[in-house]
Scaffold this active site. Structure first.
Site, mmCIF file in Angstrom:
data_model
loop_
_atom_site.group_PDB
_atom_site.id
_atom_site.type_symbol
_atom_site.label_atom_id
_atom_site.label_comp_id
_atom_site.label_asym_id
_atom_site.label_seq_id
_atom_site.Cartn_x
_atom_site.Cartn_y
_atom_site.Cartn_z
ATOM 1 C CD1 TRP A 183 90.663 25.929 63.216
ATOM 2 C CD2 TRP A 183 90.817 27.392 64.880
ATOM 3 N NE1 TRP A 183 89.483 25.889 63.928
ATOM 4 C CE2 TRP A 183 89.547 26.788 64.966
ATOM 5 C CE3 TRP A 183 91.148 28.370 65.831
ATOM 6 C CZ2 TRP A 183 88.622 27.089 65.946
ATOM 7 C CZ3 TRP A 183 90.220 28.677 66.820
ATOM 8 C CH2 TRP A 183 88.970 28.035 66.873
ATOM 9 C CE LYS A 227 85.358 27.134 59.998
ATOM 10 N NZ LYS A 227 85.403 28.552 60.427
ATOM 11 C CB THR A 280 87.140 30.820 65.903
ATOM 12 O OG1 THR A 280 87.014 29.999 64.727
ATOM 13 C CG2 THR A 280 86.009 30.468 66.858
ATOM 14 C CE LYS A 333 84.660 30.722 57.331
ATOM 15 N NZ LYS A 333 85.893 31.418 57.745
ATOM 16 C CG ASP A 384 83.069 31.210 60.419
ATOM 17 O OD1 ASP A 384 83.972 32.043 60.615
ATOM 18 O OD2 ASP A 384 83.294 30.024 60.154
ATOM 19 C CB THR A 438 85.189 35.376 57.266
ATOM 20 O OG1 THR A 438 85.134 34.323 58.224
ATOM 21 C CG2 THR A 438 86.259 35.035 56.257
ATOM 22 C CB SER A 469 89.523 36.739 56.999
ATOM 23 O OG SER A 469 89.167 35.961 55.883
ATOM 24 C CB VAL A 483 96.695 27.354 51.632
ATOM 25 C CG1 VAL A 483 95.379 26.613 51.386
ATOM 26 C CG2 VAL A 483 97.868 26.530 51.113
ATOM 27 C CD GLU A 500 90.926 25.487 53.365
ATOM 28 O OE1 GLU A 500 90.569 25.140 52.232
ATOM 29 O OE2 GLU A 500 91.398 24.682 54.186
#
Length: 358
Positions: free
Chosen positions: A9, A103, A133, A195, A248, A252, A258, A283, A285
């Site tokens: 990203w 995020k 995105t 999200k 978003d 996702t 995702s 990882v 999130e």
């Protein structure tokens, strides 16, 4: 401009800025990655096969990355944000705007990520870039929209075109990338944090063999959880229905591109956590933030049953099938909160069918 974080990203955002004529310093933790990006014009580690535009200079030297910049984007994992801020303290001229493209909610403090930055780096306008995105699509210039959010000070309202939000939006605007501007940083951050947790729930149920009805229900009720948390923290419910919330979340929850959806799908299929992603240390999130989101929600007495379910499965050893059965058999509630109804489920003995019994 500087972009701290040369993952997928961060590299995609650097590409957007460079295509729009900005000189971009892209900071990578590993010197070998920075050298490879400069030598090949690609980031094969995170965006394989995609040519990067000219105007990006990768470096592993923080001083070099921050030298002479007008704005900063931080795109590191949420769990390392405070450490990143401490690393750049004293290196950043006062007043330089900082935009977060990561995020989450900080574990332990319950702080939104902008609050972490403001505490560690006072004297800087702090905002966020958030929205539906996927990095590769953004780097390939597929039509993409996102929200740029900063609080609007009095002077910003007098001259909005000189505000950090508008200036950053202009820098990002071009080609396939279309930004929108918001003054509701809290609402934007809450949408981005929650999200990922809801996406894990969608993945769990998809992996367990359920389909579109289930996913639509989780998305819709997940948006309600976002709205309640945002409003309790001073954000606006309207923000959560926009790009950084509903937009978003929908993206996702729609694709195993995702990591959050992918993790949930693998767990729903019965794959042990240690073996997910082919046992690679990926990882995710939403996994990190399931704990911090729920800790924050409990502190301020906001019910978030879907997020509670995900947290229980991920972090307390709860059985996935039993947890989602408990979620689905909760007392029936009214959808408009103003109606304020709650009554017992009429068939508490019935349960969702998982696995071989499905």
């Amino acid at each position: 401009m500087a972009v701290l974080g040369a993952g997928s990203w961060g590299t995609a955002l650097a590409s957007v800025l460079a295509r729009n004529g900005r000189e971009v310093s892209l900071w990578a933790r590993r010197a070998e990655l920075a050298e490879a990006i400069n030598a090949t014009g690609r980031n094969e580690a995170y965006l394989p096969g995609i040519d990067l535009p000219t105007g990006i200079t990768a470096t592993a030297d923080l001083d070099a990355a921050l030298d002479g910049i007008d704005a900063l984007l931080i795109v590191t994992p949420s769990s390392s944000l405070r450490q990143m801020c401490r690393a750049i303290a004293g290196k950043l001229p006062e007043g330089i705007p900082i935009a977060l493209a990561c995020k989450g909610v900080e574990r332990g403090t319950g702080y939104l990520l902008s609050e972490v930055v403001s505490e560690e780096l006072p004297g800087h306008p702090v905002g966020a870039v958030s929205g539906p995105t996927f990095a590769a699509e953004t780097a390939l210039e597929h039509p993409t929209a996102a929200t740029v959010a900063f609080p609007f000070a009095y002077q910003d309202r007098l001259d909005p075109y000189q505000s950090p939000a508008v200036r950053l939006a202009v820098s990002l605007s071009g080609g396939g990338f279309r930004p929108y501007v918001s003054d509701d940083l809290v609402g934007v951050e809450v949408g981005g944090a929650v999200k990922n947790v809801i996406a894990i729930a969608c993945g769990m149920m998809s992996g367990a063999g359920f389909a579109e009805n289930t996913r639509a229900a989780l998305i819709t009720r997940g948006i309600d959880e976002m709205k309640q948390l945002a409003e309790a923290l001073g954000g606006r419910r309207e923000t959560v229905t926009g790009l950084s919330g509903a937009g978003d979340l929908t993206l996702t929850c729609s694709s195993t591109t995702s990591r959050n959806m992918s993790l949930g799908t693998q767990l729903g299929q019965g794959i042990p956590r240690a073996m997910c992603f082919d046992a690679q240390p990926v990882v995710v999130e939403g996994e990190v933030n399931a704990v911090s989101v729920i800790d924050l929600a409990r502190r301020i007495n906001v019910p978030m049953p879907i997020c509670e379910t995900v947290n229980a499965v991920l972090h307390t050893g709860a059985d996935l099938a039993g947890s989602f059965n408990a979620l689905w058999s909760r007392p029936i509630e009214a959808e408009p909160r103003a109606l304020d109804l709650s009554f017992s489920h009429p068939a508490p003995g019935l349960s969702l069918q998982f696995g071989d019994s499905k």
